[in-house]
Design a protein around this motif. Structure first.
Motif, PDB file in Angstrom:
ATOM      1  N   GLN A   8       7.604  -5.226  -4.311  1.00 13.34           N
ATOM      2  CA  GLN A   8       6.727  -6.128  -5.078  1.00 13.34           C
ATOM      3  C   GLN A   8       6.146  -7.204  -4.169  1.00 13.34           C
ATOM      4  O   GLN A   8       4.971  -7.573  -4.300  1.00 13.34           O
ATOM      5  N   LEU A   9       6.971  -7.713  -3.249  1.00 11.61           N
ATOM      6  CA  LEU A   9       6.480  -8.723  -2.316  1.00 11.61           C
ATOM      7  C   LEU A   9       5.373  -8.151  -1.424  1.00 11.61           C
ATOM      8  O   LEU A   9       4.344  -8.800  -1.189  1.00 11.61           O
ATOM      9  N   ILE A  10       5.589  -6.926  -0.926  1.00 11.49           N
ATOM     10  CA  ILE A  10       4.581  -6.288  -0.070  1.00 11.49           C
ATOM     11  C   ILE A  10       3.304  -6.026  -0.869  1.00 11.49           C
ATOM     12  O   ILE A  10       2.185  -6.206  -0.361  1.00 11.49           O
ATOM     13  N   THR A  11       3.451  -5.613  -2.108  1.00 13.88           N
ATOM     14  CA  THR A  11       2.279  -5.366  -2.957  1.00 13.88           C
ATOM     15  C   THR A  11       1.486  -6.647  -3.158  1.00 13.88           C
ATOM     16  O   THR A  11       0.242  -6.662  -3.070  1.00 13.88           O
ATOM     17  N   PHE A  12       2.181  -7.741  -3.439  1.00 12.05           N
ATOM     18  CA  PHE A  12       1.501  -9.027  -3.609  1.00 12.05           C
ATOM     19  C   PHE A  12       0.719  -9.411  -2.350  1.00 12.05           C
ATOM     20  O   PHE A  12      -0.471  -9.793  -2.413  1.00 12.05           O
ATOM     21  N   ALA A  13       1.364  -9.314  -1.180  1.00 15.17           N
ATOM     22  CA  ALA A  13       0.691  -9.668   0.069  1.00 15.17           C
ATOM     23  C   ALA A  13      -0.516  -8.770   0.305  1.00 15.17           C
ATOM     24  O   ALA A  13      -1.562  -9.233   0.788  1.00 15.17           O
ATOM     25  N   THR A  14      -0.421  -7.493  -0.043  1.00 17.67           N
ATOM     26  CA  THR A  14      -1.530  -6.558   0.148  1.00 17.67           C
ATOM     27  C   THR A  14      -2.701  -6.896  -0.770  1.00 17.67           C
ATOM     28  O   THR A  14      -3.870  -6.805  -0.371  1.00 17.67           O
ATOM     29  N   GLY A  20      -8.096  -7.864  -3.827  1.00 16.57           N
ATOM     30  CA  GLY A  20      -8.221  -7.227  -5.126  1.00 16.57           C
ATOM     31  C   GLY A  20      -7.154  -6.172  -5.359  1.00 16.57           C
ATOM     32  O   GLY A  20      -6.515  -5.672  -4.435  1.00 16.57           O
ATOM     33  N   PHE A  21      -6.993  -5.815  -6.626  1.00 17.62           N
ATOM     34  CA  PHE A  21      -5.968  -4.858  -7.025  1.00 17.62           C
ATOM     35  C   PHE A  21      -6.371  -3.431  -6.666  1.00 17.62           C
ATOM     36  O   PHE A  21      -5.541  -2.612  -6.288  1.00 17.62           O
ATOM     37  N   THR A  22      -7.665  -3.135  -6.795  1.00 19.56           N
ATOM     38  CA  THR A  22      -8.111  -1.764  -6.555  1.00 19.56           C
ATOM     39  C   THR A  22      -7.929  -1.384  -5.094  1.00 19.56           C
ATOM     40  O   THR A  22      -7.407  -0.309  -4.768  1.00 19.56           O
ATOM     41  N   GLU A  23      -8.359  -2.270  -4.179  1.00 22.19           N
ATOM     42  CA  GLU A  23      -8.222  -1.983  -2.743  1.00 22.19           C
ATOM     43  C   GLU A  23      -6.748  -1.920  -2.346  1.00 22.19           C
ATOM     44  O   GLU A  23      -6.340  -1.079  -1.556  1.00 22.19           O
ATOM     45  N   ALA A  24      -5.945  -2.815  -2.922  1.00 18.14           N
ATOM     46  CA  ALA A  24      -4.507  -2.811  -2.618  1.00 18.14           C
ATOM     47  C   ALA A  24      -3.872  -1.510  -3.087  1.00 18.14           C
ATOM     48  O   ALA A  24      -3.042  -0.916  -2.391  1.00 18.14           O
ATOM     49  N   ALA A  25      -4.248  -1.038  -4.277  1.00 16.61           N
ATOM     50  CA  ALA A  25      -3.702   0.217  -4.793  1.00 16.61           C
ATOM     51  C   ALA A  25      -4.040   1.369  -3.854  1.00 16.61           C
ATOM     52  O   ALA A  25      -3.215   2.240  -3.575  1.00 16.61           O
ATOM     53  N   SER A  26      -5.277   1.375  -3.335  1.00 18.07           N
ATOM     54  CA  SER A  26      -5.688   2.432  -2.415  1.00 18.07           C
ATOM     55  C   SER A  26      -4.884   2.377  -1.126  1.00 18.07           C
ATOM     56  O   SER A  26      -4.456   3.411  -0.606  1.00 18.07           O
ATOM     57  N   ARG A  27      -4.690   1.176  -0.608  1.00 16.24           N
ATOM     58  CA  ARG A  27      -3.930   1.019   0.635  1.00 16.24           C
ATOM     59  C   ARG A  27      -2.466   1.435   0.477  1.00 16.24           C
ATOM     60  O   ARG A  27      -1.859   1.986   1.401  1.00 16.24           O
ATOM     61  N   LEU A  30      -0.908   3.686  -4.589  1.00 13.82           N
ATOM     62  CA  LEU A  30      -0.460   3.489  -5.962  1.00 13.82           C
ATOM     63  C   LEU A  30      -1.670   3.471  -6.899  1.00 13.82           C
ATOM     64  O   LEU A  30      -2.820   3.368  -6.461  1.00 13.82           O
ATOM     65  N   THR A  31      -1.396   3.528  -8.186  1.00 14.07           N
ATOM     66  CA  THR A  31      -2.470   3.333  -9.173  1.00 14.07           C
ATOM     67  C   THR A  31      -2.660   1.837  -9.378  1.00 14.07           C
ATOM     68  O   THR A  31      -1.744   1.031  -9.148  1.00 14.07           O
ATOM     69  N   PRO A  33      -2.873   0.225 -12.283  1.00  8.22           N
ATOM     70  CA  PRO A  33      -1.893  -0.301 -13.252  1.00  8.22           C
ATOM     71  C   PRO A  33      -0.517  -0.535 -12.629  1.00  8.22           C
ATOM     72  O   PRO A  33       0.191  -1.487 -12.998  1.00  8.22           O
ATOM     73  N   ALA A  34      -0.128   0.333 -11.699  1.00  6.14           N
ATOM     74  CA  ALA A  34       1.180   0.160 -11.048  1.00  6.14           C
ATOM     75  C   ALA A  34       1.198  -1.117 -10.218  1.00  6.14           C
ATOM     76  O   ALA A  34       2.194  -1.858 -10.192  1.00  6.14           O
ATOM     77  N   VAL A  35       0.087  -1.397  -9.522  1.00  8.89           N
ATOM     78  CA  VAL A  35      -0.004  -2.627  -8.737  1.00  8.89           C
ATOM     79  C   VAL A  35       0.052  -3.835  -9.667  1.00  8.89           C
ATOM     80  O   VAL A  35       0.765  -4.826  -9.412  1.00  8.89           O
ATOM     81  N   SER A  36      -0.703  -3.783 -10.758  1.00 11.22           N
ATOM     82  CA  SER A  36      -0.706  -4.896 -11.715  1.00 11.22           C
ATOM     83  C   SER A  36       0.683  -5.148 -12.277  1.00 11.22           C
ATOM     84  O   SER A  36       1.119  -6.303 -12.425  1.00 11.22           O
ATOM     85  N   MET A  37       1.423  -4.090 -12.552  1.00  9.73           N
ATOM     86  CA  MET A  37       2.774  -4.243 -13.113  1.00  9.73           C
ATOM     87  C   MET A  37       3.713  -4.879 -12.082  1.00  9.73           C
ATOM     88  O   MET A  37       4.536  -5.735 -12.432  1.00  9.73           O
ATOM     89  N   GLN A  38       3.585  -4.466 -10.817  1.00 10.51           N
ATOM     90  CA  GLN A  38       4.447  -5.046  -9.780  1.00 10.51           C
ATOM     91  C   GLN A  38       4.180  -6.543  -9.641  1.00 10.51           C
ATOM     92  O   GLN A  38       5.121  -7.343  -9.518  1.00 10.51           O
ATOM     93  N   ILE A  39       2.899  -6.950  -9.658  1.00 18.18           N
ATOM     94  CA  ILE A  39       2.577  -8.372  -9.556  1.00 18.18           C
ATOM     95  C   ILE A  39       3.112  -9.127 -10.766  1.00 18.18           C
ATOM     96  O   ILE A  39       3.698 -10.210 -10.642  1.00 18.18           O
ATOM     97  N   ARG A  40       2.965  -8.546 -11.951  1.00 14.42           N
ATOM     98  CA  ARG A  40       3.454  -9.191 -13.176  1.00 14.42           C
ATOM     99  C   ARG A  40       4.977  -9.341 -13.123  1.00 14.42           C
ATOM    100  O   ARG A  40       5.522 -10.393 -13.476  1.00 14.42           O
ATOM    101  N   ASN A  41       5.662  -8.317 -12.692  1.00 10.99           N
ATOM    102  CA  ASN A  41       7.131  -8.383 -12.604  1.00 10.99           C
ATOM    103  C   ASN A  41       7.576  -9.432 -11.589  1.00 10.99           C
ATOM    104  O   ASN A  41       8.580 -10.131 -11.794  1.00 10.99           O
ATOM    105  N   LEU A  42       6.842  -9.533 -10.469  1.00 12.64           N
ATOM    106  CA  LEU A  42       7.197 -10.520  -9.446  1.00 12.64           C
ATOM    107  C   LEU A  42       6.986 -11.932  -9.984  1.00 12.64           C
ATOM    108  O   LEU A  42       7.817 -12.835  -9.747  1.00 12.64           O
ATOM    109  N   GLU A  43       5.897 -12.145 -10.704  1.00 15.48           N
ATOM    110  CA  GLU A  43       5.642 -13.460 -11.290  1.00 15.48           C
ATOM    111  C   GLU A  43       6.717 -13.820 -12.314  1.00 15.48           C
ATOM    112  O   GLU A  43       7.163 -14.972 -12.382  1.00 15.48           O
ATOM    113  N   GLU A  44       7.141 -12.831 -13.087  1.00 18.61           N
ATOM    114  CA  GLU A  44       8.219 -13.077 -14.048  1.00 18.61           C
ATOM    115  C   GLU A  44       9.521 -13.402 -13.326  1.00 18.61           C
ATOM    116  O   GLU A  44      10.320 -14.231 -13.782  1.00 18.61           O
TER     117      GLU A  44
END
Length: 299
Positions: A8-14, A20-27, A30-31, A33-44
């Motif tokens: 989740q930390l790596i996803t946030f930094a990416t 943006g979420f789309t470019e991060a997902a491509s890198r 991941l999809t 939605p999966a990136v968005s969920m990881q960021i949401r879980n990290l914020e929680e």
């Protein structure tokens, strides 16, 4: 920090690095939605917002900016850990702890260790010498990785594999007067040494037990005048004319030994076998595997 997810930390930094979420997902493969969920879980997990949108870009909040340097250091440590494990996997670094007897340490291990150090220059090699029972205890207890010892030896939790056989010979000072029992045969029998001054390995070791067994099979109870644990000390005393000994032939095969010693075969022949010892449940890393191969190649 229980439950903190490194992915989740790596996803946030990416997300922040690429805006943006789309470019991060491509890198990340991941999809979105999966990136968005990881960021949401990290914020929680932290209880704060980490990402805010400014137009089409994803930017860090104040909390997110403070978190980024920690993630950067974590990435560096992860890369260093991965590189270190890669060197271990390749056998370039590591540590091998081997136990053996003094004689094998002097006459058998040097070429093995030289070849091993040449092939694996980063490998740390620790050699411990002692009697076979003590060495087996150390392997069994995990303070040694493996051992090269005189057989017979046996423990339920240890794997013991013969790797090398050595002939034992009678060694006397150069120019020693032949014994009466020798006059008809060049070999030395137990009876021929019954009244001789003997300088033998110290009691408690397997080598001494092997030698005592040879004498007793010939009806002789050996009574050495001196007992030592160091083969070089035994050789020096024999060369000085203080007695005879029974030693592995390899110990008196050097170019200078022929000028110092009279060497005779034993009858019946006496052979000692060296064995490779490992714990049955031992995890063999690359360094230990390299050492095992070098020793078994002695065959």
């Amino acid at each position: 920090m229980r439950g903190l997810n490194l992915d989740q930390l790596i996803t946030f930094a990416t997300v922040i690095e690429h805006g943006g979420f789309t470019e991060a997902a491509s890198r990340l493969g991941l999809t979105q939605p999966a990136v968005s969920m990881q960021i949401r879980n990290l914020e929680e997990r932290f209880g704060v917002r980490l990402v805010e949108r400014v137009g089409k870009r994803a930017l860090p909040t104040a909390a997110g900016r403070d978190l980024l340097p920690f993630i950067r250091r974590l990435r560096e440590e992860m890369e260093a850990a991965s590189a270190a494990m890669g060197r271990h996997r390749a056998g370039q670094v590591g540590r091998v702890r081997i136990g053996t007897g003094a004689t094998a340490c002097i006459y058998r291990l040097p070429p093995i260790l030289t070849a091993l150090r040449s092939a694996h220059p980063g490998l740390e090699i620790i050699v411990v010498t002692g009697n076979t029972p003590d060495i087996l205890d150390a392997v069994e207890g995990g303070t040694l990785d493996l051992a090269l010892v005189t057989l017979p030896a046996g423990r339920l939790g240890l794997s013991i594999e013969p790797v090398c056989a050595e002939e034992l010979v009678c060694v006397g000072p150069r120019g020693a007067v032949p014994l009466p029992e020798q006059t008809a045969a060049p070999e030395m029998a137990p009876a021929a040494l019954a009244d001789e001054t003997l300088i033998l390995y110290e009691r408690g070791g397997t080598m001494r037990a092997v030698i005592d067994g040879w004498f007793m099979a010939g009806g002789i109870q050996p009574r050495p005048s001196m007992e030592l644990g160091n083969v070089e000390a035994i050789k020096n005393l024999v060369a000085a004319g203080l007695g005879r000994s029974i030693l592995p032939s390899v110990t008196v095969a050097g170019p200078q030994d022929c000028d110092r010693f009279a060497v005779q075969a034993l009858t019946p022949p006496l052979i000692r076998t060296l064995g490779l010892v490992l714990r049955r449940d031992k995890v063999l890393d690359a360094g230990v595997r390299a050492m095992v191969k070098a020793i078994t190649d002695m065959r």
